[in-house]
Design an enzyme around this catalytic site. Structure first.
Site, PDB file in Angstrom:
ATOM      1  N   SER A 144     115.663  30.687 -13.693  1.00  0.00           N
ATOM      2  CA  SER A 144     115.139  29.963 -14.863  1.00  0.00           C
ATOM      3  C   SER A 144     116.055  28.894 -15.452  1.00  0.00           C
ATOM      4  CB  SER A 144     114.754  30.949 -15.961  1.00  0.00           C
ATOM      5  OG  SER A 144     113.499  31.535 -15.671  1.00  0.00           O
ATOM      6  N   SER A 191     111.871  31.564 -22.412  1.00  0.00           N
ATOM      7  CA  SER A 191     111.853  31.397 -20.963  1.00  0.00           C
ATOM      8  C   SER A 191     110.447  31.546 -20.388  1.00  0.00           C
ATOM      9  CB  SER A 191     112.812  32.382 -20.268  1.00  0.00           C
ATOM     10  OG  SER A 191     113.202  31.892 -18.995  1.00  0.00           O
ATOM     11  N   LYS A 214     114.806  25.354 -15.821  1.00  0.00           N
ATOM     12  CA  LYS A 214     114.083  24.831 -16.991  1.00  0.00           C
ATOM     13  C   LYS A 214     114.900  23.828 -17.795  1.00  0.00           C
ATOM     14  CE  LYS A 214     111.339  29.020 -16.977  1.00  0.00           C
ATOM     15  NZ  LYS A 214     111.314  30.437 -17.343  1.00  0.00           N
TER      16      LYS A 214
END
Length: 372
Positions: free
Chosen positions: A69, A124, A72
């Site tokens: 993640s 997230s 991102k």
């Protein structure tokens, strides 16, 4: 012990700037492991100073790894650079029911892009990342192309992204060094910095919706000076973390990949380099530091300088020359405008290149009447 100061600048203008001394050998010792940075669990890691981009530590930083993640970070940067945060996004089918962390988007829901980015960065939300990509890029594939193009512009040439959220794909990979460069660029964006440092965010999606996003990145709660930026986890990637912090004017970015003890790894590394390094100011932003000859203008010379302070991390209580050199044209035809780019200022440590800062004209100079 007081630091020695010397004047070592190559100036065409009579301007003096005080320069501290640090030892290049000591810098090399740190970066090559001849001193004792802390042992860490991470398979891959890097620590850089944000302003200069100078690498203070690395461990297999160019080895291919899965980001999870922390992807991102780039998704948010691309969105912020290409769309208005107040834009209302209509949630597409593809953004509903995405696996993993979620902000529980519903089909057809209308939500500001700002809320989607906060939901993606703090909570997230994988679904928020898909909604952002589908809206900003028109499709996931097109947005992935935008991500890859932006990464290459930044210099992150050993990465490849196929989705906006970091869900596992063999063709979706990065390196610790690339993620540090991407994070550094993102943290230059004021809106991104505000989002990444937030401890929480409350959206206004309506009663009964998931409106409160708490930041999963414990760096902003736990670490002295912690101000961002993103955590990640998948089974294939392991625990990944990009962290930033600021103390005494110096800002560090630390990346750890496949790090079972991710937060402790990060805190130990940042503590170590705050203890070893200090930030030295080389030149003041928006102040003249040199000049360029102007041809056919109302003035013969134009003053040039940087927009921001020019700084360099230096080891404490060591000796070595930090010097600067100018990469500018010897002369320029009028007219020139304030904040028009004039060249770049290169920073060196004992003759070894560290980084560059753009130089700008600090005044407007029109064409002279006799040059018409």
């Amino acid at each position: 012990m007081k630091k020695r100061i010397a004047i070592v600048l190559l100036l065409a203008l009579a301007v003096s700037i005080a320069i501290y001394f640090v030892s290049k050998d000591a810098i090399n010792a740190l970066t090559k492991g001849k001193t004792n940075p802390p042992d860490i669990s991470a398979a891959n890691a890097i620590v850089i100073e944000l302003n200069s981009g100078m690498v203070l530590y690395e461990k297999k930083a160019e080895e291919k790894a899965y980001p999870a993640s922390i992807t991102k970070i780039l998704t948010a940067l691309v969105a912020l650079e290409n769309e208005n945060l107040d834009k209302i996004v209509k949630v597409s089918d593809s953004a509903v029911g995405v696996e993993g962390s979620s902000i529980y988007l519903e089909k057809g829901e209308k939500i500001p892009l700002r809320d989607l980015i906060y939901g993606m960065m703090l909570r997230s939300g994988n679904d928020a990342a898909v909604a952002i990509a589908a809206d900003v890029g028109g499709s996931i594939d097109n947005f992935a192309c935008m991500m890859n193009d932006r990464a290459k512009e930044i210099g992150a040439v050993n990465s490849h992204f196929v989705n906006p959220n970091g869900l596992q794909n063999e063709n979706h990979y990065t390196t610790a060094r690339d993620m540090a460069m991407i994070a550094r660029e993102a943290m230059k964006n004021k809106e991104f910095r505000k989002i990444a440092s937030a401890k929480s965010w409350t959206s206004d999606r309506g009663e009964g919706k998931y409106n409160y996003f708490a930041n999963k990145n414990k760096v902003v709660y736990q670490y002295d000076g912690g101000n961002g930026i993103k955590i990640g986890y998948t089974k294939a990637a392991g625990r990944t973390l990009v962290a930033s912090s600021k103390r005494d004017g110096m800002e560090l970015i630390c990346v750890v990949l496949n790090a079972p003890d991710w937060f402790n790894d990060t805190y130990k590394l940042m503590d170590y380099f705050y203890d070893k390094y200090q930030l030295v100011k080389i030149a003041e932003g928006e102040r003249l530091i040199n000049s360029v000859k102007i041809v056919e203008g109302t003035k013969d010379f134009a003053y040039i300088g940087t927009k921001e302070n020019v700084v360099c991390p230096s080891l404490k209580d060591k000796e070595c020359k930090i010097s600067i050199a100018y990469d500018v044209q010897k002369s320029r035809k009028a007219p020139v405008s304030r904040w028009q780019k004039a060249g770049k200022l290169n920073v060196y440590c004992d003759g070894e290149y560290i980084y560059s800062e753009p130089l700008y004209y600090l005044e407007d100079i029109e064409r002279g009447r006799n040059s018409e």
